[in-house]
Every structure is written in structure tokens, then in C-alpha cells.
Design a protein around this motif. Structure first.
Motif: not given
Length: 323
Positions: A85-88, A114-120, A167-172, A297-302
């Protein structure tokens, strides 16, 4: 608790592919379609969550600032399949380095974003050499891309690379293997050898068997743009990671748990019946997030840290391209 996932044809095919493809470069190429299939199978992903929250090793681990929050999928002496997992970035910037430029020693890595914005990411020529006591290093870019544009992609052994904060929570979904099969690979699964890891590594280095056994060099460096001019600097890995490896306790546990359950919620992988039943067997720092999901309830970002343990604390994509 691997039996939960062994019922899936994905895992059986992976095991056969690994056995039938001893060449690691070819294996990593052939495994890419399978990674795409696994990450697209929602039932498989839900059972990954269950595997971890039934796994004593996962539940009792000690999170630290050094850890990338992750979940196990399947592992043998020859490969390790995981979710990372990669936080934004809090301000949704996409040009901040998540860490130093680094390689994974003799390990190859293939990643499916496969999930989120992904990273550069940026890749560099292999084998950069620290030249002097000032730790100057020459480095040359070989590839620059966003995960979503080359997906899945492989990072070779000894290949330096840098990841930028997404930019968004992402998962690989990713698979690690050594760059070649060695008769010593099963040492990694030996519980006794794990307890004597430091003296054993010292002995291997003293005997000149580092490459043959397939372990990290005695001194491994991370790299960063020279803050005082052109080129790059090296920093010894043990020095670079010392602050984050020491960063442990309730705050880090909560941070990791929040990120994991934010992913579970946003990827729609929460099994309410499972977590109601198993909650009392799960460490308490996860409970507030289980209760939030049960309540809808929605869980906010870290957010990702933007300062790392180098002189300038933060560096940017532009610091690399203007070098």
C-alpha cells in the motif's frame, strides 16, 4: 493459513509456472498476465484479507515507520507474493520522492498497479559506484514512466529506481524472486537461521560468499541528488533507515491499520460477517476501523511523509531531471 488461497487456480498455476521456469527473467515475464488475473478476481482479493487477519504472523508483527503497509498472499522459498500500500501526498502533488533512489540487491520485482492512482517511477543504470569519502555517485536515467502506462512492470536486480508519492491511496500486487535459483534459497524459510541472521551474514561476507549465497552486500547504499551541485550522493542504508526503523508504537500501529482498512473499504473488500466473528482475535488498534466499516463510515486518508533522512530532507522529480 495459505490453504485459504491454495484452492484458487491462480496459485496452482503460479506454483507450476515457477517450477517450470527456472530462468528468473523469463519467469517474471510469464507471470505478468497471472498477476493481472489475480488482482481482477474480487473473491481472491477478499480471501487475501481473510488470510492475513487469520495469520498470527501478520497480526503479531510490529509495524514501524520503515514498513510499507502490506498484506501477505503466498510465499515459498523461491518467491514472495504480496500486496503493498502507498499513501498519497496530503496536497496531492505527484513530484515528491517517496524515499531515496535504491535497488533491491539480487532480487527481481514485478508489480501490478491494480488500485488507486499508482505512482510515477524512474529507473537508472545498474551498478552505480560510490567514488570517494564524500560519497559522490554518477547515475544515468534509463527509463521514466507512470505505473499505469507500463503495467505490470519489472524492476531488475541491482537496478536503482525511485518512486514518487502517488496522488491517491494506491495498491500493488507484486512478486519478488532472487535473480536466479540457488541451493541456499530455502535458508530464508529456516526459523533457526533467522535467529542468527546477523552473525551468519558477517561470516558469509568474511568467507567471500556474498554473491554465491545471494545476500545483500556488506555495505549497501541509497542515493539522492546532490543538494550542493550536479550529480548524486550515497548514504549507507543502515544510516538512512535508522530513524524509521526506530519509529514504533501506538501511533505507527494506528497509521498502518488506518491505511489497510481505508484500502479494504475503497476496494470493496470488507466482509462484515468475517470481521464481526474474528474481531476479538484481532489486535485492538484495528478495532476502531473495523467498527467504522461496520457502521458504514468513511475511513479518511493517512498521508505519506515528505521528509526523509538526507541533508535536504525532501527532493523532487525536477531535482533529478535538472541534474
Amino acid at each position: 493459513m495459505q490453504h485459504i488461497l491454495e484452492k484458487y487456480n491462480h496459485i496452482q498455476r503460479l506454483l507450476k509456472l515457477e517450477l517450470d521456469t527456472p530462468d528468473r527473467v523469463l519467469f517474471h515475464e510469464k507471470v505478468k498476465p497471472l498477476l493481472l488475473e489475480m488482482a481482477a478476481d474480487k473473491n481472491f482479493l477478499k480471501d487475501i484479507i481473510k488470510r492475513n487477519f487469520l495469520d498470527t504472523g501478520f497480526l503479531k508483527q510490529e509495524w514501524s515507520g520503515y514498513n510499507i503497509p502490506f498484506m501477505y498472499i503466498y510465499e515459498t522459498e523461491h518467491f514472495n507474493l504480496k500486496l503493498h500500500l502507498f499513501p498519497p501526498d496530503k496536497e496531492k502533488r505527484d513530484n515528491i520522492a517517496a524515499h531515496c533512489i535504491h535497488h533491491h540487491n539480487n532480487y527481481m520485482l514485478t508489480t501490478n498497479a491494480f488500485f488507486g492512482s499508482g505512482y510515477e517511477t524512474i529507473l537508472f543504470e545498474k551498478d552505480p559506484q560510490v567514488k570517494n569519502v564524500e560519497l559522490d555517485v554518477d547515475m544515468k536515467i534509463t527509463k521514466h514512466f507512470h505505473q499505469k502506462d507500463i503495467n505490470p512492470h519489472t524492476v531488475d536486480s541491482w537496478e536503482p529506481h525511485i518512486v514518487f508519492i502517488p496522488q491517491e491511496l494506491s495498491s500493488t500486487m507484486l512478486i519478488w524472486t532472487p535473480d536466479k535459483k540457488r541451493t541456499t534459497d530455502n535458508f530464508r524459510q529456516n526459523p533457526f537461521l533467522k535467529t542468527v541472521k546477523k552473525p551468519l551474514r558477517w561470516l558469509i561476507h568474511r568467507m567471500g560468499l556474498t554473491n554465491r549465497i545471494g545476500i545483500a552486500a556488506e555495505k549497501t547504499y541509497q542515493f539522492y541528488p546532490n543538494p550542493n551541485g550536479k550529480g548524486y550522493k550515497g548514504i549507507e542504508e543502515s544510516e538512512y533507515f535508522a530513524p524509521t526503523k526506530a519509529e514504533k508504537g501506538a501511533v505507527v500501529d494506528t497509521y498502518s491499520a488506518q491505511m489497510i482498512f481505508a484500502f479494504i473499504q475503497r476496494a470493496d473488500l470488507f466482509d462484515s460477517d468475517f470481521f464481526k466473528e474474528k474481531k476479538n482475535n484481532i489486535p485492538k488498534y484495528y478495532h476502531q476501523f473495523i467498527e467504522m466499516l461496520l457502521a458504514g463510515e468513511s475511513i479518511p486518508d493517512v498521508f505519506h511523509r515528505t521528509e526523509i533522512n538526507i541533508p535536504q530532507k525532501t527532493y523532487f522529480r525536477e531535482d533529478i531531471f535538472n541534474n
